[in-house]
Scaffold this active site. Structure first.
Site, PDB file in Angstrom:
ATOM      1  N   HIS A  94      56.351  50.431  23.342  1.00 26.13           N
ATOM      2  CA  HIS A  94      55.153  49.739  22.864  1.00 26.13           C
ATOM      3  C   HIS A  94      53.937  49.999  23.756  1.00 26.13           C
ATOM      4  CE1 HIS A  94      56.063  46.406  25.786  1.00 26.13           C
ATOM      5  NE2 HIS A  94      54.757  46.261  25.753  1.00 26.13           N
ATOM      6  N   ASP A 140      62.791  49.627  22.399  1.00 30.73           N
ATOM      7  CA  ASP A 140      61.511  49.694  23.109  1.00 30.73           C
ATOM      8  C   ASP A 140      61.646  50.499  24.399  1.00 30.73           C
ATOM      9  OD1 ASP A 140      58.879  49.233  23.734  1.00 30.73           O
ATOM     10  OD2 ASP A 140      59.178  47.162  24.407  1.00 30.73           O
ATOM     11  N   GLN A 233      51.949  39.753  31.300  1.00 31.42           N
ATOM     12  CA  GLN A 233      51.147  40.828  30.738  1.00 31.42           C
ATOM     13  C   GLN A 233      50.746  41.830  31.836  1.00 31.42           C
ATOM     14  OE1 GLN A 233      50.588  37.631  29.872  1.00 31.42           O
ATOM     15  NE2 GLN A 233      51.065  37.683  27.698  1.00 31.42           N
ATOM     16  N   GLY A 234      50.930  43.100  31.551  1.00 26.52           N
ATOM     17  CA  GLY A 234      50.650  44.142  32.533  1.00 26.52           C
ATOM     18  C   GLY A 234      51.901  44.682  33.187  1.00 26.52           C
ATOM     19  N   ASP A 235      52.997  43.915  33.127  1.00 23.43           N
ATOM     20  CA  ASP A 235      54.274  44.377  33.688  1.00 23.43           C
ATOM     21  C   ASP A 235      55.078  45.191  32.685  1.00 23.43           C
ATOM     22  OD1 ASP A 235      54.034  43.208  36.224  1.00 23.43           O
ATOM     23  OD2 ASP A 235      54.632  41.275  35.430  1.00 23.43           O
ATOM     24  N   SER A 236      54.729  45.108  31.397  1.00 22.72           N
ATOM     25  CA  SER A 236      55.481  45.818  30.351  1.00 22.72           C
ATOM     26  C   SER A 236      55.680  47.280  30.731  1.00 22.72           C
ATOM     27  CB  SER A 236      54.720  45.749  29.023  1.00 22.72           C
ATOM     28  OG  SER A 236      54.756  44.456  28.493  1.00 22.72           O
TER      29      SER A 236
END
Length: 299
Positions: A94, A140, A233-236
């Site tokens: 993603h 993913d 958010q941002g660690d994905s």
């Protein structure tokens, strides 16, 4: 004379074979290169450069996780990734599914990612999983091929992929690292942070607040039931690690999705990397993958 030499040679070979069979074999080890262990790649994986988006965690030592890479688009960090070879990174599908390779910049070797990085790369090719579903986030996982090979050193090293001997990590602690938000409504961290979170059983995951229909067999949950510590958010795309049986850190999960950050009964959801080892090795077919440190000593 010739026949006598041949007979002696045969006897010696038989003796050597018998001696070999009497010695206990070493435990199976992952191949240094896909398919063979003939080449050590002159490196090891999963070892920090020094002695040894995260909510509720702490700042890491500089280069404690030297395989961590930051993915930037339009000058902003938006996802993480892990170096697995000199040419490839593993990340979440993603993070790259709707982008062109030319849009992404990869920052490597940094602790304060935007300031002290040691390498900057462009992306040559995006290989996202063919069955990735943007609506469910199933499958993913993706690979990024860099525009030129990396140079390993104190600030950049590869992570290990799992060897596949363990498929279920329930009840153990995993380590997540990244530059994501330190709280749900706060900005991303400037320095790399990490946190330990317990890995849930699949049944616990199905019974969490998301509902069982949202959790596939290729996902796993990790976190605390009362929240407090989580990826954000941002660690994905970044890694969930565990120490493997050969003494090196293995990437067992990829940060995938969640509802908010560190909310009670809403653990982080991770892509289960062991389920994708055949896919990864197929795509990395000609890459030299560094062995874990205990294996490297025997090569």
């Amino acid at each position: 004379m010739h026949r006598s030499w041949c007979f002696t040679s045969v006897v010696m070979v038989v003796v050597l074979l018998l001696l070999t069979l009497m010695v206990d074999p070493l435990p199976a080890a992952p191949a240094a290169r896909n398919g063979t262990a003939a080449d050590s790649c002159d490196c090891v994986c999963g070892v920090g450069g020094r002695t040894n988006r995260i909510v509720g965690g702490s700042e890491t030592e500089a280069h404690q996780f030297p395989w961590l890479a930051g993915l930037f688009r339009q000058g902003k960090l938006y996802c993480g990734a892990s170096v697995v070879s000199r040419n490839f990174l593993v990340t979440a599908a993603h993070c790259v599914n709707s982008f062109e390779a030319s849009e992404i910049r990869v920052y490597l070797g940094g602790h304060n990612i935007a300031k002290d990085y040691t390498e900057l790369r462009r992306v040559k090719r995006i290989i996202d999983h063919e069955q990735f579903d943007i609506f469910t986030f199933n499958n993913d996982i993706a690979l990024l091929e860099l525009d030129k090979p990396l140079r390993y050193g104190p600030t950049i090293q590869p992570a290990c992929l799992p060897d596949g001997s363990v498929m279920d990590f329930t009840g153990t602690l995993g380590v997540v690292a990244g530059w994501g938000r330190v709280e749900e409504k706060r900005p991303p961290s400037k320095t790399l942070r990490s946190v330990e979170v317990p890995i849930w059983s699949q049944q616990q995951c199905l019974e969490a607040g998301y509902g069982s229909k949202k959790i596939s067999s290729s996902m796993f949950c990790a976190g605390y039931h009362d929240g407090q510590k989580d990826a954000c958010q941002g660690d994905s795309g970044g890694p969930m690690h565990k120490m493997g049986q050969f003494g090196s850190m293995e990437v067992i999960g990829v940060v995938s999705w969640g509802r908010g950050c560190a909310r009670p009964n809403l653990p982080g959801i991770y892509t289960r990397v062991v389920n994708y080892l055949p896919w990864l090795h197929e795509k990395l077919a000609n890459e030299c993958l560094c062995p874990p440190k205990d294996v490297a000593r025997r090569i």
